[in-house]
Enzyme design. Structure first.
Site, PDB file in Angstrom:
ATOM      1  N   MET A 161      13.766  38.853  17.754  1.00  0.00           N
ATOM      2  CA  MET A 161      15.132  38.598  17.278  1.00  0.00           C
ATOM      3  C   MET A 161      15.806  39.933  16.959  1.00  0.00           C
ATOM      4  O   MET A 161      16.774  39.972  16.190  1.00  0.00           O
ATOM      5  CB  MET A 161      15.117  37.691  16.053  1.00  0.00           C
ATOM      6  CG  MET A 161      14.533  36.311  16.352  1.00  0.00           C
ATOM      7  SD  MET A 161      15.149  35.010  15.284  1.00  0.00           S
ATOM      8  CE  MET A 161      14.622  35.605  13.689  1.00  0.00           C
ATOM      9  N   LEU A 207      14.374  45.719  15.206  1.00  0.00           N
ATOM     10  CA  LEU A 207      13.007  46.096  15.580  1.00  0.00           C
ATOM     11  C   LEU A 207      12.428  47.158  14.652  1.00  0.00           C
ATOM     12  O   LEU A 207      13.139  48.030  14.147  1.00  0.00           O
ATOM     13  CB  LEU A 207      13.002  46.608  17.027  1.00  0.00           C
ATOM     14  CG  LEU A 207      13.543  45.625  18.067  1.00  0.00           C
ATOM     15  CD1 LEU A 207      13.448  46.228  19.466  1.00  0.00           C
ATOM     16  CD2 LEU A 207      12.807  44.292  18.026  1.00  0.00           C
ATOM     17  N   HIS A 262       7.145  45.464  16.027  1.00  0.00           N
ATOM     18  CA  HIS A 262       7.602  45.014  17.354  1.00  0.00           C
ATOM     19  C   HIS A 262       7.154  46.007  18.436  1.00  0.00           C
ATOM     20  O   HIS A 262       6.774  45.603  19.536  1.00  0.00           O
ATOM     21  CB  HIS A 262       9.131  44.937  17.398  1.00  0.00           C
ATOM     22  CG  HIS A 262       9.725  43.905  16.496  1.00  0.00           C
ATOM     23  ND1 HIS A 262      10.410  44.223  15.353  1.00  0.00           N
ATOM     24  CD2 HIS A 262       9.744  42.550  16.581  1.00  0.00           C
ATOM     25  CE1 HIS A 262      10.837  43.106  14.774  1.00  0.00           C
ATOM     26  NE2 HIS A 262      10.445  42.084  15.488  1.00  0.00           N
ATOM     27  N   GLN A 272      16.248  28.143  14.547  1.00  0.00           N
ATOM     28  CA  GLN A 272      15.117  28.267  13.625  1.00  0.00           C
ATOM     29  C   GLN A 272      15.534  28.603  12.192  1.00  0.00           C
ATOM     30  O   GLN A 272      14.681  28.824  11.341  1.00  0.00           O
ATOM     31  CB  GLN A 272      14.098  29.277  14.170  1.00  0.00           C
ATOM     32  CG  GLN A 272      14.538  30.716  14.173  1.00  0.00           C
ATOM     33  CD  GLN A 272      13.581  31.582  14.986  1.00  0.00           C
ATOM     34  OE1 GLN A 272      13.521  31.493  16.208  1.00  0.00           O
ATOM     35  NE2 GLN A 272      12.802  32.431  14.316  1.00  0.00           N
TER      36      GLN A 272
HETATM   37  O1  PAF Z   1       9.068  35.976  15.698  1.00  0.00           O
HETATM   38  C1  PAF Z   1      10.275  36.019  16.047  1.00  0.00           C
HETATM   39  O2  PAF Z   1      10.905  37.085  16.059  1.00  0.00           O
HETATM   40  C2  PAF Z   1      10.978  34.732  16.480  1.00  0.00           C
HETATM   41  O3  PAF Z   1      10.534  33.651  15.708  1.00  0.00           O
HETATM   42  C3  PAF Z   1      10.841  34.464  17.977  1.00  0.00           C
HETATM   43  C4  PAF Z   1       9.403  34.223  18.386  1.00  0.00           C
HETATM   44  C5  PAF Z   1      11.415  35.620  18.781  1.00  0.00           C
HETATM   45  C6  PAF Z   1      11.633  33.191  18.347  1.00  0.00           C
HETATM   46  O4  PAF Z   1      12.985  33.337  18.033  1.00  0.00           O
END
Ligand code: PAF
Length: 281
Positions: A30, A33, A37, A61
């Site tokens: 998302m 970063l 990440h 989400q």
């Molecule tokens: O972990 C995340 O950053 C998010 O939950 C994901 C897996 C990119 C889904 O939006």
């Protein structure tokens, strides 16, 4: 590094690599970063010839009172980090690039997608499973990498891809921590300096609690009570859960007689932190 926004573009780019015999990995994110990440990109590079990262703040989400609007976004910074890390392609769609206006499908994973984080975030795993399924269908990668920091999420994605026959290998990548033990997270930037000083107590408390658990003298509910008090005494405002679970099924366990994972979520002020550690002899 190639940057694309639309589904036809991403499908085309990946198809070209696939017909050239390249092994392709996906790293869904998302944005906002951090080193955690970037370690996922490194893991992806070890397993494949081409790495595709996705950047999309997924509204599905987030709950109605959660931080969707204020979630940190810095596309230029994220792209610079990904390029420096050797990512080959970034898929950064807008909402309208991904969703039809009357989009109405929801993927719900029972069992591993219930309990723990789902108790206070009932929409979260449906939202994650739905967006990850869409991303994997569009990218059709050989493998996809997710951080163990979101351990329940990793289990949900494994189950969802298995149940829906999405032909992708799901690779878990270890948690990256600050030097004082705090698990790296995009939401750590919400912490004030006094809250940041308290935050490593979560990892410290998990380790102490797991150590006591592995001695086998007390059942988990007793240890959990102690650990919860330790966190609130340290300045945490609320403990959502401290659950000792079977590492594969995420069902609750009380004794150290199987591979276990200790999962936790706790609040400092307005910031919710999650963390987890293995707890096996
Ligand atoms: O972990 C995340 O950053 C998010 O939950 C994901 C897996 C990119 C889904 O939006």
């Amino acid at each position: 590094m190639i940057i694309v926004k639309t589904k036809p573009e991403i499908r085309d780019a990946v198809a070209k690599w696939r017909s050239a015999g390249k092994r392709i990995s996906a790293v869904p994110t998302m944005g906002a970063l951090h080193q955690g990440h970037l370690s996922l990109i490194d893991t992806a590079k070890q397993h494949s010839d081409r790495v595709v990262a996705t950047i999309f703040v997924n509204p599905l989400q987030f709950g109605p009172n959660e931080d969707f609007k204020t979630y940190p976004r810095d596309m230029d910074h994220d792209l610079a980090l990904l390029e420096a890390q050797g990512c080959d392609l970034v898929f950064a769609p807008e909402h309208t690039d991904l969703f039809a206006p009357d989009f109405s499908t929801k993927i719900s994973v029972a069992g591993v997608g219930e309990d723990h984080c789902a108790v206070t975030r009932p929409q979260f795993f449906d939202g994650v499973a739905t967006i990850v399924a869409k991303l994997l269908i569009n990218l059709a990668p050989d493998l996809a990498v997710f951080g163990e920091k979101d351990y329940q999420q990793l289990m949900v994605i494994r189950r969802m891809t298995r149940d829906l026959d999405i032909d992708v290998k799901i690779v878990g990548s270890p948690i990256i921590r600050e030097t004082d033990g705090l698990a790296m997270s995009s939401r750590n930037q919400y912490l004030s300096s006094s809250e940041r000083a308290i935050a490593p107590k979560l990892f410290e408390t998990l380790n102490l609690a797991a150590e006591i658990f592995l001695q086998g003298e007390s059942d988990w509910p007793v240890i959990s009570e102690w650990a919860s008090t330790r966190l609130t005494d340290a300045g945490f405002s609320k403990v959502d859960y401290l659950n000792m679970t079977d590492a594969a099924t995420l069902t609750h366990i009380v004794k150290p007689d199987q591979p276990a994972r200790l999962l936790a979520a706790a609040w400092i002020g307005r910031t919710r932190l999650i963390d987890n550690i293995p707890a096996s002899a």
